[in-house]
Design an enzyme around this catalytic site. Structure first.
Site, mmCIF file in Angstrom:
data_model
loop_
_atom_site.group_PDB
_atom_site.id
_atom_site.type_symbol
_atom_site.label_atom_id
_atom_site.label_comp_id
_atom_site.label_asym_id
_atom_site.label_seq_id
_atom_site.Cartn_x
_atom_site.Cartn_y
_atom_site.Cartn_z
ATOM 1 N N ASP A 109 3.457 -46.291 10.420
ATOM 2 C CA ASP A 109 4.908 -46.135 10.378
ATOM 3 C C ASP A 109 5.531 -47.481 10.719
ATOM 4 O OD1 ASP A 109 7.654 -44.895 10.625
ATOM 5 O OD2 ASP A 109 6.444 -43.077 10.462
ATOM 6 N N HIS A 138 9.005 -46.466 5.689
ATOM 7 C CA HIS A 138 8.291 -46.393 6.971
ATOM 8 C C HIS A 138 7.159 -47.425 7.010
ATOM 9 C CE1 HIS A 138 10.218 -42.792 8.696
ATOM 10 N NE2 HIS A 138 10.256 -42.314 7.463
ATOM 11 N N GLU A 183 11.938 -40.122 3.500
ATOM 12 C CA GLU A 183 13.007 -40.907 4.118
ATOM 13 C C GLU A 183 13.002 -42.373 3.657
ATOM 14 O OE1 GLU A 183 13.560 -38.560 8.353
ATOM 15 O OE2 GLU A 183 12.116 -40.213 8.265
ATOM 16 N N TRP A 206 5.738 -35.134 16.164
ATOM 17 C CA TRP A 206 6.213 -36.514 16.087
ATOM 18 C C TRP A 206 6.350 -37.074 17.504
ATOM 19 C CZ3 TRP A 206 5.771 -38.208 11.374
ATOM 20 C CH2 TRP A 206 5.954 -37.345 10.288
ATOM 21 N N THR A 207 5.992 -38.337 17.679
ATOM 22 C CA THR A 207 5.835 -38.854 19.042
ATOM 23 C C THR A 207 6.776 -40.004 19.387
ATOM 24 O OG1 THR A 207 4.058 -40.374 18.370
ATOM 25 C CG2 THR A 207 3.413 -38.155 19.106
#
Length: 574
Positions: free
Chosen positions: A175, A246, A309, A450-451
């Site tokens: 990402d 990303h 996205e 998601w972190t």
């Protein structure tokens, strides 16, 4: 006893409780047909650890625990019979044998999850379990890009997945904030891209930064080890290399593949990012060579290509990108998004694998074999089904586990909105009214962890559990067997003690422990301002069919799906 086999999660298809019990002692031994010896050895190992007994694996029908192949069953189906004379596991394949062993371990109580002897195992109830899963894809996505999780933490997640009979681990490996897998042809991806100078701690709009460098990556041997470990527990690992957006960690390492060719840092802030891949042959070749190494490391069928996205603004404003779009005969520069994804999907398909993409890929001319991951509610999944495509449901309205679990004042900082345990339990994979001829294309579902704001294993535990328990039951158990009040009773009575013995720091049902509560730094409340109230689903969906459970998310209706949902569960939202 209440007529059920002592609080199993997920609840089995059939449970027949009989009078009496079987107490295991130090003389227990295990035998198995050749195809199931690995699963029999797994059971023997966990019994040895938790009891101190020798628990030999023997070639004798006199063994107390016997694994037998049953060719009339599906590969994940099993029958577990417990009598005074012993335990017989009849399974359709090695996966079914492991799931039977997992159920047996649950019946033995929390002590069976200890790494050393601390007490006696629970007596086993006599009876029969017949069981098989409802869906093929029972998944969990773990984002190791935003915050890196060391290899041992991944093993721990795999163990917890196996306990709940989940079978697909989706690793989000890249990402803007980090690149987590070694690529030998492109070493700077980890030399430069695997770490950032700091991380944001608060809301995206009002970020507070910790000023601490963060990083890490998996070597190729680490990946091989993770894949092999998961494989022994019948879990397929699906890698995701997220492109063409990303990608700022990639661009920090190799800036020549950015639209403007500028040197960028690994990104420290989350949220949407305009930086995307340059749409030329050199960039396509570089990314395809990355995928080649990834496919060598991950032998499974599915390879994730992301596609979510992706702002088009850089392509639209860049003269080179406009010229490139014209060369390719595209209507405009924003169409470079689709062209890039088509190149990557075709490359993966040519290697005999199946590309997996988030549902934005439906905005382009999608290659026929792409598996669609429906994350923006159900709409993408519904559209993909009507195109005859395989789908995995992963709606952010129900299965995003970086969210609040209640509206109490002591919940830790989330990145998203409110998704409670009853909401997850009420989740129904199939959109209401799905025609029977399309159901086979719904492989199943997965939750996404998601972190961005889950910086430690403890925070990941808190956000995952017990919602993962509810997910497992929604994906494994028959719809008619599911009842929230019964599920919560099984959690309190039997299953949460198992998680505690395993060392999982779950969120208590009655609210967080003091040390699990929200952080106390300035500006953290940005995501919960009056301008952005947290909610379980978007209010702007004007036409919806609501599941009758009060904690359920609203599912957008589709005129082609005309049958109303009759799915009801008996609980009030907590």
């Amino acid at each position: 006893m209440t007529g059920k086999m002592s609080g199993l999660v997920p609840i089995p298809l059939v449970e027949e409780l009989q009078e009496g019990e079987l107490v295991l002692d130090s003389g227990v031994s295990v035998t198995a047909d050749a195809a199931m010896r690995a699963e029999a050895e797994w059971l023997a190992v966990v019994l040895r650890e938790s009891t101190g007994w020798t628990v030999p694996l023997v070639d004798s029908q006199d063994a107390l625990v016997r694994f037998e192949a049953d060719e009339d069953r599906g590969s994940e189906s099993y029958r577990l019979e417990i009598t005074q004379e012993g335990i017989i596991i009849a399974a359709g394949g090695p996966a079914g044998a492991l799931y039977a062993a997992q159920s047996l371990r649950q019946l033995l109580g929390p002590t069976a999850y200890r790494r050393a002897r601390v007490g006696a195992l629970d007596p086993l109830p006599l009876g029969v379990i017949e069981d098989e899963p409802r869906f093929r894809w029972r998944g969990l996505m773990l984002d190791v890009a935003r915050h890196f999780m060391p290899k041992n933490s991944v093993f721990r997640v795999i163990d917890a997945m196996a306990l709940h009979k989940l079978n697909t681990l989706h690793l989000h490996l890249t990402d803007d904030q980090g690149w987590r897998v070694e690529i030998q042809r492109y070493p700077r991806l980890t030399e430069v891209g695997s770490w950032r100078t700091q991380s944001h701690m608060g809301a995206v709009e009002q970020a507070v930064f910790d000023t601490a460098p963060h990083g890490g990556f998996y070597t190729q041997d680490d990946i091989r080890e993770i894949v092999a470990y998961a494989g022994r527990l019948h879990i397929t690992v699906v890698p995701e290399i997220d492109v063409p957006g990303h990608v700022q960690a990639l661009l920090a390492a190799y800036p020549e593949h950015s639209v403007h060719g500028e040197q960028l840092p690994v990104r420290v802030r989350s949220g949407l990012n305009d930086n995307v891949l340059r749409a030329d042959e050199d960039t396509v070749r570089m990314v395809c060579e990355v995928f080649d190494e990834v496919m060598e490391l991950f032998p499974g069928r599915w390879i994730g290509i992301g596609g979510d996205e992706v702002p088009r603004v850089q392509w639209e404003r860049d003269p080179h990108s406009q010229s490139r779009a014209n060369e390719l005969g595209l209507p405009d520069a924003s169409s470079l998004y689709g062209w890039l994804l088509q190149q990557f999907a075709a490359h993966i398909s040519s290697a005999g694998r199946v590309p997996v993409a988030w549902d934005e890929i439906l905005e382009i001319d999608v290659p026929d074999d792409v598996l669609v991951m429906s994350w923006r509610g159900y709409d993408g999944g519904v559209e993909a089904l009507w195109q005859g495509r395989d789908v995995v449901m992963s709606p952010n309205t129900v299965l995003y586990f970086d969210t609040f679990q209640s509206d109490g004042p002591d919940e830790p900082l989330p990145i998203g909105d409110l998704i409670s345990l009853p909401q997850v339990y009420a989740f129904e994979v199939l959109p209401p009214g799905t025609p029977p001829e399309l159901e086979e294309h719904v492989l199943g579902a997965q939750a996404n962890v998601w972190t961005e704001l889950l910086e430690t294993q403890r925070r990941v535990d808190f956000n995952m559990f017990p919602r993962v328990c509810a997910l497992a039951e929604a994906l494994w158990s028959p719809r008619e067997k599911r009842d929230y009040d019964d599920f919560e009773a099984r959690l309190r009575r039997s299953h949460l003690p198992r998680l505690a013995a395993l060392g999982i720091e779950y969120r208590p049902l009655d609210g967080p422990h003091p040390w699990q509560s929200r952080p106390g730094f300035a500006n953290w409340v940005g995501d919960l301002s009056e301008d952005r109230p947290h909610q379980a689903y978007p209010e702007e969906w004007p036409d919806a069919v609501e599941q009758t459970h009060p904690g359920a998310a609203v599912i957008p209706s589709d005129p082609r799906f005309t049958t109303p949902s009759e799915f009801a569960l008996t609980a009030e939202e907590s």
